[in-house]
Design a protein around this motif. Structure first.
Motif, short mmCIF file in Angstrom:
data_model
loop_
_atom_site.label_atom_id
_atom_site.label_comp_id
_atom_site.label_asym_id
_atom_site.label_seq_id
_atom_site.Cartn_x
_atom_site.Cartn_y
_atom_site.Cartn_z
N ASN A 106 -17.06 -14.16 19.14
CA ASN A 106 -15.90 -13.76 18.35
C ASN A 106 -15.47 -12.35 18.72
N ALA A 107 -14.28 -12.22 19.31
CA ALA A 107 -13.77 -10.88 19.66
C ALA A 107 -12.95 -10.29 18.51
N GLY A 108 -12.88 -11.01 17.39
CA GLY A 108 -12.22 -10.47 16.20
C GLY A 108 -10.73 -10.75 16.14
N PRO A 109 -10.08 -10.30 15.07
CA PRO A 109 -8.63 -10.50 14.92
C PRO A 109 -7.89 -9.81 16.06
N VAL A 110 -6.83 -10.44 16.55
CA VAL A 110 -6.13 -9.90 17.71
C VAL A 110 -5.21 -8.73 17.31
N PHE A 111 -4.52 -8.90 16.17
CA PHE A 111 -3.48 -7.91 15.83
C PHE A 111 -3.86 -7.08 14.61
N GLU A 112 -3.35 -5.84 14.62
CA GLU A 112 -3.48 -5.02 13.41
C GLU A 112 -2.31 -5.25 12.48
N GLU A 113 -1.10 -5.33 13.07
CA GLU A 113 0.08 -5.48 12.21
C GLU A 113 1.03 -6.53 12.76
N PRO A 114 0.63 -7.81 12.66
CA PRO A 114 1.51 -8.87 13.15
C PRO A 114 2.72 -9.05 12.23
N LEU A 115 3.73 -9.79 12.69
CA LEU A 115 4.86 -10.14 11.83
C LEU A 115 4.46 -11.34 10.96
N GLY A 116 5.15 -11.48 9.82
CA GLY A 116 4.87 -12.60 8.92
C GLY A 116 3.78 -12.26 7.93
N GLN A 117 3.69 -13.14 6.89
CA GLN A 117 2.62 -12.94 5.92
C GLN A 117 1.31 -13.48 6.46
N ARG A 118 1.45 -14.44 7.38
CA ARG A 118 0.29 -15.03 8.03
C ARG A 118 0.76 -15.61 9.34
N GLN A 119 -0.15 -15.94 10.23
CA GLN A 119 0.24 -16.38 11.57
C GLN A 119 -0.18 -17.81 11.78
N TRP A 120 0.74 -18.58 12.32
CA TRP A 120 0.42 -19.95 12.67
C TRP A 120 0.45 -20.10 14.19
N ALA A 121 0.34 -21.37 14.66
CA ALA A 121 -0.05 -21.60 16.04
C ALA A 121 0.92 -21.09 17.10
N GLY A 122 0.41 -21.03 18.31
CA GLY A 122 1.17 -20.51 19.43
C GLY A 122 0.54 -20.81 20.77
N SER A 123 0.71 -19.88 21.69
CA SER A 123 0.15 -20.03 23.04
C SER A 123 -0.06 -18.64 23.61
N ALA A 124 -0.71 -18.57 24.76
CA ALA A 124 -1.03 -17.25 25.33
C ALA A 124 -0.90 -17.29 26.84
N LEU A 125 -0.28 -16.23 27.38
CA LEU A 125 -0.02 -16.15 28.81
C LEU A 125 -0.77 -14.98 29.43
#
Ligand code: FRU
Length: 430
Positions: A106-125
C-alpha cells in the motif's frame, strides 16, 4: 475480418452502435461465460482497507506499465471497518505496487486535495517521458455540506515515480476538470428521469491504427419524454446507458473534446460501467461491466462483464457471443465479483475484478443490505479477486481458467497450463 463476418450492429451506419433488446435477450449462463467460484484468500494482503474498482498504470499503447520492475495499480478504497454499502460515499484512490505481481504493498492515498467530495473510478497513464497522469471521477461538489451525486471527469497531472529508495509516487498534482455532460449527447443530472445518472469512469486509449487519443467514459443518452424510441415506452426509455467518448486533438492528456457516444443501450440497460478497449488481431474489443438490476424490464442479465467487437474504434460493434455476455458469476454466487477490467497478456486476455459479496444463500444485493452489520461485513471480500483467463477469437470468447487472488503477471511471465492443456498433455503422454 469483415463486418459481414462480425454480423451487423443496430444502426448499420458508422459511428454509433447499439446494444439491442433482441441481442440482450440472448444472455444466458454457459460453460464459456461462467467464472469459477471464488473462495476468500487465506490471508488478506491489504487488511486495513477495502478495495473495489481497480486499474493499472498503463503505457500509451495500452500495455501494463512496468516501472523499474514494479507493477502499479490504483484502487477505490475505504477503511475496512466501514460498512461495505457506505464505501462509495468516502471512496479514496490509493496506489499499490508489486515487484513480483503477487505481493502488493500500500503506497497510500494518491492525492492530498482531489476534486469532488469523493473519487470514483478512472484510469492511469505512464507517459513516454515518465510522467504519471490519473483520470478519475469527481463525485459530489467539494465544499457542499451534504453528499451530492454530481459527477465530473477530472485529470490529474504532475505525478512521478521514484524508485531510488523503494517505491514512491508523488506530485505535486494539479487537478483539471476535463469534461461535464453537455445535455445533448450526454445526459445531465437534471435531465435524468431515474435516480441513477452517470458521467464517470474515464479511460485513456490511444488507437494503435490511427494514433488518435481518446477518453472513454460511462454516460447516459438523453431521451426526451414523448420520444418514439423503444416504441414510445417510457418505462424502457429510462434505461439509457451509453459509452461516451472524447478526443484529444493534440494527444494532450489534459485537453479533450466531447464526441458522439461510441455505443448506447437505450431500452436495454441503465449503466454501462467502466468502458475500456482491448485491441487484438486488428479488432477493437469494447468491454463494460453491468448489473443484474440495471437491465430494462423484460430483460434478464447478470452482474457481468459484457463485450462488443468492431473493425475500428467507431465501428459497428456487434455483441460478443451473440448476447454480449463475456464473464459472469456462478448462479450460486451471483455477486462474487464486479468491475471487471480486461487487458492483453501474451496470446490471452486477462480480466481482473474485485472480490465482492460471497457466501450467498439466494439473497439479492438489496436483501444483503438489510442483514445485520456483522453479516454484511463478513460477506464482503473488498480485495482484488482472481483474474480470469480468456480465450478470444473473432466474436467468441471462452473462460479457460483463473489465477490466484492479486496475481497480475509481470510482462512476459508464462502462465501455468490450464486444466484443459494439462488433460491434453496427459493424453499425449499415455
Ligand atoms: C462500479 C462503480 C463505478 C464507480 C464506482 C463508485 O463498481 O459504480 O462506475 O466509479 O463504482 O464506487
Amino acid at each position: 475480418m469483415t463486418n459481414e463476418a462480425l454480423g451487423e450492429g443496430r444502426s448499420g451506419t458508422k459511428g454509433r452502435a447499439g446494444w439491442t433488446r433482441e441481442q440482450a435477450s440472448r444472455i444466458e449462463r454457459t460453460d464459456d461465460t461462467v467464472a469459477p467460484i471464488v473462495y476468500p484468500p487465506q490471508t488478506e494482503q491489504i487488511p486495513e482497507v477495502h478495495i473495489w474498482d481497480t486499474w493499472f498504470l498503463r503505457n500509451r499503447d495500452g500495455t501494463l506499465a512496468t516501472v523499474d520492475g514494479y507493477r502499479v495499480c490504483f484502487s477505490l478504497t475505504a477503511p475496512s471497518d466501514l460498512l461495505p454499502g457506505k464505501r462509495h460515499d468516502v471512496a479514496t484512490i490509493r496506489c499499490f505496487y508489486s515487484d513480483d505481481g503477487r505481493n502488493w504493498h500500500n503506497a497510500g492515498p494518491v492525492f492530498e486535495e482531489p476534486l469532488g467530495q469523493r473519487q470514483w473510478a478512472g484510469s492511469a497513464l505512464y507517459d513516454d517521458d515518465g510522467s504519471v497522469y490519473l483520470f478519475y471521477t469527481a463525485a459530489g461538489e467539494e465544499g457542499a455540506e451534504d453528499l451530492t451525486y454530481t459527477q465530473r471527469i477530472v485529470g490529474a497531472g504532475g505525478g512521478s515515480i521514484d524508485t531510488a529508495d523503494g517505491f514512491a509516487l508523488s506530485g505535486p498534482w494539479t487537478h483539471h476538470e476535463l469534461l461535464q455532460p453537455d445535455g445533448d449527447r450526454y445526459e445531465r443530472e437534471d435531465q435524468s428521469r431515474r435516480m441513477i445518472y452517470t458521467f464517470r469512469d474515464p479511460w485513456f486509449f490511444e488507437d494503435p491504427e490511427t494514433g488518435e487519443t481518446w477518453l472513454l467514459f460511462e454516460a447516459n443518452t438523453p431521451v426526451p419524454e414523448g420520444s418514439d424510441v423503444c416504441g414510445g415506452d417510457d418505462a424502457l426509455q429510462e434505461f439509457n446507458g451509453s459509452v461516451g467518448i472524447a478526443r484529444s486533438p493534440t494527444g494532450d492528456p489534459l485537453a479533450w473534446e466531447l464526441e458522439d457516444p461510441l455505443l448506447d443501450a437505450v431500452g436495454v440497460n441503465q449503466e454501462l460501467e467502466r468502458p475500456h478497449v482491448v485491441y487484438r488481431d486488428g479488432l477493437y474489443y469494447l468491454f463494460i461491466s453491468s448489473h443484474l438490476h440495471t437491465f430494462a424490464p423484460g430483460l434478464e442479465g447478470f452482474d457481468a462483464l459484457y463485450g462488443f467487437v468492431a473493425e475500428d474504434l467507431r465501428g459497428d460493434y456487434v455483441p460478443l457471443n451473440e448476447s454480449g455476455l463475456v464473464a459472469t458469476n456462478p448462479e450460486n454466487a451471483p455477486f462474487q465479483s464486479y468491475s471487471w477490467m480486461a487487458f492483453p497478456h501474451s496470446d490471452e486476455v486477462l480480466v481482473q475484478s474485485f472480490f465482492n459479496y460471497y457466501d450467498f444463500d439466494g439473497e439479492t444485493l438489496d436483501e444483503i443490505a438489510h442483514l445485520s452489520e456483522s453479516e454484511q461485513m463478513r460477506r464482503f471480500g473488498g480485495s482484488l479477486g482472481p483474474a480470469l483467463r480468456l480465450e478470444v477469437e473473432g466474436s467468441r470468447t471462452r473462460i479457460i481458467g483463473s489465477l490466484g487472488h492479486w496475481h497480475i503477471p509481470l510482462a512476459g511471465e508464462t502462465l501455468p497450463l490450464t486444466d484443459r492443456e494439462l488433460i491434453r498433455r496427459g493424453k499425449h503422454n499415455d
